[in-house]
Write a protein that holds these residues in place. Structure first.
Motif, PDB file in Angstrom:
ATOM      1  N   SER A  96      70.047 -21.971  91.238  1.00 59.18           N
ATOM      2  CA  SER A  96      71.116 -23.199  91.355  1.00 59.18           C
ATOM      3  C   SER A  96      71.733 -21.553  91.134  1.00 59.18           C
ATOM      4  O   SER A  96      73.631 -21.616  91.668  1.00 59.18           O
ATOM      5  CB  SER A  96      70.589 -24.027  90.984  1.00 59.18           C
ATOM      6  OG  SER A  96      70.350 -24.747  90.830  1.00 59.18           O
ATOM      7  N   PHE A  97      71.620 -20.764  89.658  1.00 59.42           N
ATOM      8  CA  PHE A  97      72.184 -19.977  88.809  1.00 59.42           C
ATOM      9  C   PHE A  97      71.914 -19.188  87.517  1.00 59.42           C
ATOM     10  O   PHE A  97      70.437 -19.500  87.626  1.00 59.42           O
ATOM     11  CB  PHE A  97      73.111 -20.579  88.564  1.00 59.42           C
ATOM     12  CG  PHE A  97      72.499 -22.081  87.107  1.00 59.42           C
ATOM     13  CD1 PHE A  97      72.650 -21.502  85.835  1.00 59.42           C
ATOM     14  CD2 PHE A  97      72.595 -23.371  87.733  1.00 59.42           C
ATOM     15  CE1 PHE A  97      72.084 -22.319  85.094  1.00 59.42           C
ATOM     16  CE2 PHE A  97      72.156 -24.153  86.625  1.00 59.42           C
ATOM     17  CZ  PHE A  97      71.482 -23.729  85.382  1.00 59.42           C
ATOM     18  N   LEU A  98      72.079 -18.661  87.310  1.00 59.25           N
ATOM     19  CA  LEU A  98      71.188 -17.415  86.358  1.00 59.25           C
ATOM     20  C   LEU A  98      72.419 -17.471  84.823  1.00 59.25           C
ATOM     21  O   LEU A  98      73.550 -17.464  85.552  1.00 59.25           O
ATOM     22  CB  LEU A  98      71.265 -16.079  87.209  1.00 59.25           C
ATOM     23  CG  LEU A  98      70.876 -14.797  85.844  1.00 59.25           C
ATOM     24  CD1 LEU A  98      69.542 -14.922  85.288  1.00 59.25           C
ATOM     25  CD2 LEU A  98      71.010 -13.223  86.458  1.00 59.25           C
ATOM     26  N   VAL A  99      71.579 -17.430  84.164  1.00 58.01           N
ATOM     27  CA  VAL A  99      72.335 -18.019  82.811  1.00 58.01           C
ATOM     28  C   VAL A  99      71.755 -16.946  81.714  1.00 58.01           C
ATOM     29  O   VAL A  99      70.735 -16.714  82.064  1.00 58.01           O
ATOM     30  CB  VAL A  99      72.844 -19.076  82.028  1.00 58.01           C
ATOM     31  CG1 VAL A  99      71.220 -19.472  82.046  1.00 58.01           C
ATOM     32  CG2 VAL A  99      73.442 -19.313  81.164  1.00 58.01           C
ATOM     33  N   LEU A 100      72.341 -15.989  81.253  1.00 55.50           N
ATOM     34  CA  LEU A 100      72.223 -14.969  80.179  1.00 55.50           C
ATOM     35  C   LEU A 100      73.137 -15.887  78.972  1.00 55.50           C
ATOM     36  O   LEU A 100      74.002 -15.819  78.891  1.00 55.50           O
ATOM     37  CB  LEU A 100      73.212 -13.660  79.943  1.00 55.50           C
ATOM     38  CG  LEU A 100      72.626 -13.535  81.588  1.00 55.50           C
ATOM     39  CD1 LEU A 100      73.777 -11.792  81.913  1.00 55.50           C
ATOM     40  CD2 LEU A 100      71.065 -12.868  81.737  1.00 55.50           C
ATOM     41  N   THR A 101      72.619 -15.761  78.442  1.00 54.95           N
ATOM     42  CA  THR A 101      72.616 -16.037  76.350  1.00 54.95           C
ATOM     43  C   THR A 101      72.196 -15.377  75.887  1.00 54.95           C
ATOM     44  O   THR A 101      71.293 -14.799  75.386  1.00 54.95           O
ATOM     45  CB  THR A 101      72.446 -17.284  76.814  1.00 54.95           C
ATOM     46  OG1 THR A 101      71.027 -17.842  76.675  1.00 54.95           O
ATOM     47  CG2 THR A 101      72.726 -18.457  77.712  1.00 54.95           C
ATOM     48  N   THR A 102      73.336 -15.149  74.158  1.00 51.36           N
ATOM     49  CA  THR A 102      72.484 -14.594  73.264  1.00 51.36           C
ATOM     50  C   THR A 102      72.309 -16.229  71.965  1.00 51.36           C
ATOM     51  O   THR A 102      72.404 -17.056  72.716  1.00 51.36           O
ATOM     52  CB  THR A 102      73.857 -14.168  72.650  1.00 51.36           C
ATOM     53  OG1 THR A 102      74.824 -15.165  71.955  1.00 51.36           O
ATOM     54  CG2 THR A 102      74.233 -12.807  73.532  1.00 51.36           C
TER      55      THR A 102
END
Length: 372
Positions: free
Chosen positions: A291-297
């Motif tokens: 569905s998606f890629l998510v990059l987070t801090t």
């Protein structure tokens, strides 16, 4: 064949000739109607190679059963032919990005997205500490560094590893030439993702920012935090002459200063085992499931676990709304740090939307913490 020639043949030939000529005429008409034309705009005709029912209507991802109507992207024709499956075009316009200062005096987070070449897309988050200098340096120079390496090296994992090391060296040169002594203690996490041909995903990371792939509604962690809690990381620190000390909250820090064991910058800790070499991961995207890629801090990661992130994003109409929703939820759960999220939609966007989410405000801190 001209119209006059067709009429002559029909009049002079038998029934079998008539059938052959009529067939040829229909094929000519079909060729004129379905001449392949590829366009970047979703409102214009698509490539006829993927006309699923012969109707001449543009192919949508619902026709293939893998793309939600709300984000209708064209097909990448060369990669689709190369891999033998329909591959959607990932448009930067549909990538969601959001960043929030939290309760800090300054937002030291930075994020990027760019089209490096016709085949390669670039996404990144940087979480600075000790000032924004190192994060700003990566924000300015990482994209160019990767572009310079792409023509020389086909392996994207190698490209990212070389880019991280080169950026770290370049920042060291910059810091030593600068009159600002604070640059020696400035550093940043770095989580960078490259997508080639819409199907090859490669992620490189140092520090505790994260990359998560949502596959069939479940999170697939593509990075592992670099903290002194990891036995292998702790041993390297000790072998290099550094030490690990715990603060009053029970959090381990390298030499009592840094909460991570790998970073870009932090020049004063290089001799204590803090390295810039990233850990990398390569994965083949399955657009029917991903569905998606998510990059987070870590302003998000420290408060919201991976499954919760997937759930929040899956409830949203578009990736930009999703990026803001993830940050807002982290703030609601008590995050005071800088928070940044980048959401990249893939073929199964909207496919695994949950009917409801049960929010547990009394969930244990451990379940939503650094190793969630």
């Amino acid at each position: 064949m001209s119209t006059a020639a067709l009429i002559t043949l029909v009049r002079s030939g038998g029934s079998h000739v008539r059938r052959r000529v009529l067939l040829s005429s229909r094929l000519l008409q079909d060729d004129r109607r379905l001449t392949p034309t590829c366009h970047g705009s979703t409102s214009e005709p698509r490539c006829s190679r993927f006309d699923p029912d012969g109707s001449g209507r543009p192919a949508t991802w619902d026709n293939f059963g893998i793309w939600d109507n709300r984000i209708d992207e064209p097909i990448l024709l060369p990669p689709s032919i190369k891999y033998g499956k329909p591959i959607p075009k990932i448009s930067l316009e549909n990538v969601g990005c959001a960043s929030h200062i939290g309760k800090r005096k300054e937002n030291e987070d930075r994020f990027d997205s760019a089209q490096l070449t016709d085949e390669v897309l670039y996404f990144a988050v940087y979480d600075g500490h000790g000032g924004p200098a190192a994060a700003d340096f990566c924000h300015t120079h990482m994209e160019t560094c990767i572009m310079d390496l792409l023509p020389k090296e086909k392996n994207l994992e190698t490209v990212l590893t070389l880019a991280f090391l080169e950026i770290d060296k370049a920042f060291a040169r910059h810091a030593h030439l600068s009159a600002d002594a604070t640059l020696l203690t400035s550093g940043t996490t770095a989580t960078v993702a490259l997508v080639r041909d819409g199907i090859e995903l490669v992620v490189a990371s140092v520090g505790d920012s994260r990359a998560i792939l949502c596959r069939k509604g479940k999170p697939m962690k593509l990075t592992i935090d670099h903290t002194p809690e990891r036995k292998d990381e702790k041993e390297r620190i000790k072998k290099c002459g550094g030490f690990v000390a715990w603060n009053s909250l029970g959090q381990p820090h390298v030499n009592g200063r840094l909460a991570m064991t790998r970073s870009l910058g932090d020049l004063d800790l290089k001799t204590s085992g803090v390295i810039a070499e990233p850990e990398t991961k390569r994965i083949k995207l399955h657009h029917a499931d991903d569905s998606f890629l998510v990059l987070t801090t870590d302003g998000i990661n420290f408060m919201v676990n991976s499954q919760e992130i997937c759930n929040f994003v899956n409830q949203c109409h578009d990736p930009n709304e999703a990026a803001h929703a993830v940050i807002e939820q982290a703030i609601q759960y008590g995050s005071e740090d800088n928070s940044t999220a980048v959401v990249v939609p893939f073929g199964a966007w909207g496919k695994y939307k949950n009917s409801e989410i049960n929010f547990s405000f009394s969930r244990s801190f451990a379940s939503s913490g650094r190793w969630a």
